[in-house]
Design a protein around this motif. Sequence first.
Motif, PDB file in Angstrom:
ATOM      1  N   TRP A 179       0.808  -1.216   0.000  1.00 12.64           N
ATOM      2  CA  TRP A 179       0.000   0.000   0.000  1.00 12.64           C
ATOM      3  C   TRP A 179       0.848   1.276   0.000  1.00 12.64           C
ATOM      4  CZ3 TRP A 179      -4.909   0.441  -1.178  1.00 12.64           C
ATOM      5  CH2 TRP A 179      -5.742  -0.657  -1.004  1.00 12.64           C
ATOM      6  N   PHE A 180       2.137   1.161   0.265  1.00 13.15           N
ATOM      7  CA  PHE A 180       2.925   2.380   0.418  1.00 13.15           C
ATOM      8  C   PHE A 180       2.984   3.199  -0.868  1.00 13.15           C
ATOM      9  CE2 PHE A 180       6.756   4.923   0.287  1.00 13.15           C
ATOM     10  CZ  PHE A 180       6.695   5.594   1.492  1.00 13.15           C
ATOM     11  N   ARG A 181       3.301   2.578  -1.995  1.00 17.41           N
ATOM     12  CA  ARG A 181       3.444   3.323  -3.248  1.00 17.41           C
ATOM     13  C   ARG A 181       2.142   3.984  -3.698  1.00 17.41           C
ATOM     14  NH1 ARG A 181       7.207  -1.465  -5.613  1.00 17.41           N
ATOM     15  NH2 ARG A 181       9.189  -0.748  -4.733  1.00 17.41           N
ATOM     16  N   PRO A 182       0.994   3.274  -3.679  1.00 21.58           N
ATOM     17  CA  PRO A 182      -0.260   3.973  -4.023  1.00 21.58           C
ATOM     18  C   PRO A 182      -0.548   5.162  -3.111  1.00 21.58           C
ATOM     19  CG  PRO A 182      -0.588   1.607  -4.079  1.00 21.58           C
ATOM     20  CD  PRO A 182       0.768   1.825  -3.504  1.00 21.58           C
ATOM     21  N   ILE A 183      -0.288   4.999  -1.813  1.00 24.06           N
ATOM     22  CA  ILE A 183      -0.529   6.098  -0.871  1.00 24.06           C
ATOM     23  C   ILE A 183       0.370   7.282  -1.189  1.00 24.06           C
ATOM     24  CG2 ILE A 183      -0.281   6.807   1.544  1.00 24.06           C
ATOM     25  CD1 ILE A 183      -1.144   3.952   2.312  1.00 24.06           C
ATOM     26  N   TYR A 184       1.637   7.009  -1.460  1.00 23.53           N
ATOM     27  CA  TYR A 184       2.584   8.086  -1.755  1.00 23.53           C
ATOM     28  C   TYR A 184       2.184   8.824  -3.028  1.00 23.53           C
ATOM     29  CZ  TYR A 184       6.930  10.545  -2.700  1.00 23.53           C
ATOM     30  OH  TYR A 184       7.854  11.521  -2.971  1.00 23.53           O
ATOM     31  N   VAL A 185       1.869   8.099  -4.087  1.00 21.83           N
ATOM     32  CA  VAL A 185       1.550   8.729  -5.371  1.00 21.83           C
ATOM     33  C   VAL A 185       0.252   9.524  -5.281  1.00 21.83           C
ATOM     34  CG1 VAL A 185       0.967   8.283  -7.790  1.00 21.83           C
ATOM     35  CG2 VAL A 185       2.816   6.997  -6.703  1.00 21.83           C
ATOM     36  N   LEU A 186      -0.792   8.935  -4.692  1.00 19.46           N
ATOM     37  CA  LEU A 186      -2.082   9.628  -4.595  1.00 19.46           C
ATOM     38  C   LEU A 186      -1.977  10.878  -3.726  1.00 19.46           C
ATOM     39  CD1 LEU A 186      -4.515   6.577  -4.239  1.00 19.46           C
ATOM     40  CD2 LEU A 186      -4.244   8.089  -6.224  1.00 19.46           C
ATOM     41  N   SER A 187      -1.256  10.779  -2.628  1.00 17.99           N
ATOM     42  CA  SER A 187      -1.102  11.955  -1.767  1.00 17.99           C
ATOM     43  C   SER A 187      -0.290  13.043  -2.456  1.00 17.99           C
ATOM     44  CB  SER A 187      -0.448  11.555  -0.440  1.00 17.99           C
ATOM     45  OG  SER A 187       0.864  11.047  -0.652  1.00 17.99           O
ATOM     46  N   ASP A 188       0.687  12.652  -3.274  1.00 12.79           N
ATOM     47  CA  ASP A 188       1.480  13.636  -4.010  1.00 12.79           C
ATOM     48  C   ASP A 188       0.619  14.347  -5.053  1.00 12.79           C
ATOM     49  OD1 ASP A 188       4.459  14.500  -4.516  1.00 12.79           O
ATOM     50  OD2 ASP A 188       3.592  14.180  -6.506  1.00 12.79           O
ATOM     51  N   ILE A 189      -0.260  13.592  -5.717  1.00 14.78           N
ATOM     52  CA  ILE A 189      -1.171  14.201  -6.690  1.00 14.78           C
ATOM     53  C   ILE A 189      -2.096  15.192  -5.990  1.00 14.78           C
ATOM     54  CG2 ILE A 189      -3.086  13.735  -8.269  1.00 14.78           C
ATOM     55  CD1 ILE A 189      -1.752  11.050  -8.901  1.00 14.78           C
ATOM     56  N   TRP A 190      -2.666  14.766  -4.877  1.00 20.80           N
ATOM     57  CA  TRP A 190      -3.584  15.633  -4.131  1.00 20.80           C
ATOM     58  C   TRP A 190      -2.897  16.918  -3.666  1.00 20.80           C
ATOM     59  CZ3 TRP A 190      -3.361  16.288   1.441  1.00 20.80           C
ATOM     60  CH2 TRP A 190      -4.383  17.105   1.930  1.00 20.80           C
ATOM     61  N   ALA A 191      -1.649  16.811  -3.244  1.00 16.44           N
ATOM     62  CA  ALA A 191      -0.945  17.962  -2.682  1.00 16.44           C
ATOM     63  C   ALA A 191      -0.464  18.943  -3.741  1.00 16.44           C
ATOM     64  CB  ALA A 191       0.243  17.490  -1.839  1.00 16.44           C
ATOM     65  N   SER A 192      -0.232  18.492  -4.972  1.00 17.48           N
ATOM     66  CA  SER A 192       0.414  19.353  -5.968  1.00 17.48           C
ATOM     67  C   SER A 192      -0.457  19.703  -7.167  1.00 17.48           C
ATOM     68  CB  SER A 192       1.697  18.685  -6.483  1.00 17.48           C
ATOM     69  OG  SER A 192       1.405  17.452  -7.110  1.00 17.48           O
ATOM     70  N   VAL A 193      -1.604  19.028  -7.344  1.00 15.19           N
ATOM     71  CA  VAL A 193      -2.381  19.205  -8.574  1.00 15.19           C
ATOM     72  C   VAL A 193      -2.886  20.640  -8.728  1.00 15.19           C
ATOM     73  CG1 VAL A 193      -4.555  18.434  -7.484  1.00 15.19           C
ATOM     74  CG2 VAL A 193      -4.262  18.280  -9.970  1.00 15.19           C
ATOM     75  N   GLY A 194      -3.376  21.251  -7.653  1.00  6.98           N
ATOM     76  CA  GLY A 194      -3.910  22.604  -7.764  1.00  6.98           C
ATOM     77  C   GLY A 194      -2.834  23.640  -8.035  1.00  6.98           C
ATOM     78  N   TYR A 195      -1.705  23.500  -7.352  1.00  6.80           N
ATOM     79  CA  TYR A 195      -0.603  24.449  -7.525  1.00  6.80           C
ATOM     80  C   TYR A 195      -0.052  24.398  -8.946  1.00  6.80           C
ATOM     81  CZ  TYR A 195       3.978  26.606  -6.857  1.00  6.80           C
ATOM     82  OH  TYR A 195       5.085  27.400  -6.984  1.00  6.80           O
ATOM     83  N   GLU A 196       0.164  23.197  -9.469  1.00  6.62           N
ATOM     84  CA  GLU A 196       0.729  23.064 -10.810  1.00  6.62           C
ATOM     85  C   GLU A 196      -0.287  23.431 -11.887  1.00  6.62           C
ATOM     86  OE1 GLU A 196       2.409  19.210 -11.243  1.00  6.62           O
ATOM     87  OE2 GLU A 196       3.856  19.456  -9.620  1.00  6.62           O
ATOM     88  N   ALA A 197      -1.580  23.251 -11.597  1.00 12.42           N
ATOM     89  CA  ALA A 197      -2.597  23.611 -12.583  1.00 12.42           C
ATOM     90  C   ALA A 197      -2.592  25.103 -12.876  1.00 12.42           C
ATOM     91  CB  ALA A 197      -3.979  23.181 -12.082  1.00 12.42           C
TER      92      ALA A 197
END
Length: 320
Positions: A179-197
């Motif tokens: 579960w570690f990799r899915p958690i890391y990737v999804l949390s990274d998307i959630w944290a950065s998607v708005g800023y990069e958009a």
Amino acid sequence: MAHADTETVQASSRSSRGRIVSVFRHMRRDRQLLILFIPCLLFYAIFRYGPLYGMIIAFKDYSVFTGILGSDWVGLKHFEKFFASADFWLLFKNTLLLGSLTLVFGFPFPIILAILLNEVRVKWFKKSVQTISYLPAFLSVVIISSMIIDFLSPNQGIINQLLAALGFEKIYFLIEPEWFRPIYVLSDIWASVGYEAIIYMAAIAGISPSLYEAAKVDGAKRRHMIWSITIPSIMPTIIIMFILKTGSMIRVGYEKVLLLYNPMTYEVSDVFSTYVYRKGLLESNYSYAAAVGLFEALVAMTMLLSANFISKRMGGNGLW
């Protein structure tokens, strides 16, 4: 002939003096802007280029008592030790996988979000989505990691409570390696998607409205305008962002990994940065940790240069 050579030398000298005078004239004219630039210059000189001197310890048996210059020179000893260790391939695999997964799954989301928000005509809804998606950018990695730990807690976490309410067994997300990799990737998307958009929305805002008006006259639908106008127009921005993401892919941020991993998940979560932290700060093996960190930096630089070279060879834009 000698007279001609003398005239050439004198002309070159006058040209050099003219360029120097021009430089000083521009510096005097823009002295206020140059003064404002001084803090930025000092920051990079002190905190970016100054510490490069410390790379020497990667080639020495560094001791805090003898200092950098007084320590014994050992050449590539620490690099050879690292490459021969069992940790090397595990760290390389974990770092590359986490970086690749974050790039493949995380890179398209800001582009998609920016395009979708550009198509929204209801202003209050558009601003609400922008605010909500951008909110994580104001939160530190520690706060985000704490939220993840609370949400995924096996006892009080909201995710496990929902699973229990639906009749499923609770999952120990943070101690199960898969579960570690899915958690890391999804949390990274959630944290950065708005800023990069925001970067892509700024690029979209620079597209001439006349292109869309001409497409409407030709009978193009919204989806046709997205594929034929919006995406091609922001492609230079997409390429530059992709190159930057590729360069940082191998340098997986150790903060979130350090806060989320534990000995149960080392086999899938341990990366170069966390390894350097443990070896350097916890075990005080400074030279070995510096060698690992230098290797990581060289790999990251190689990937950045390669991505930039490939982009320019394919007819696209590059960083330089």
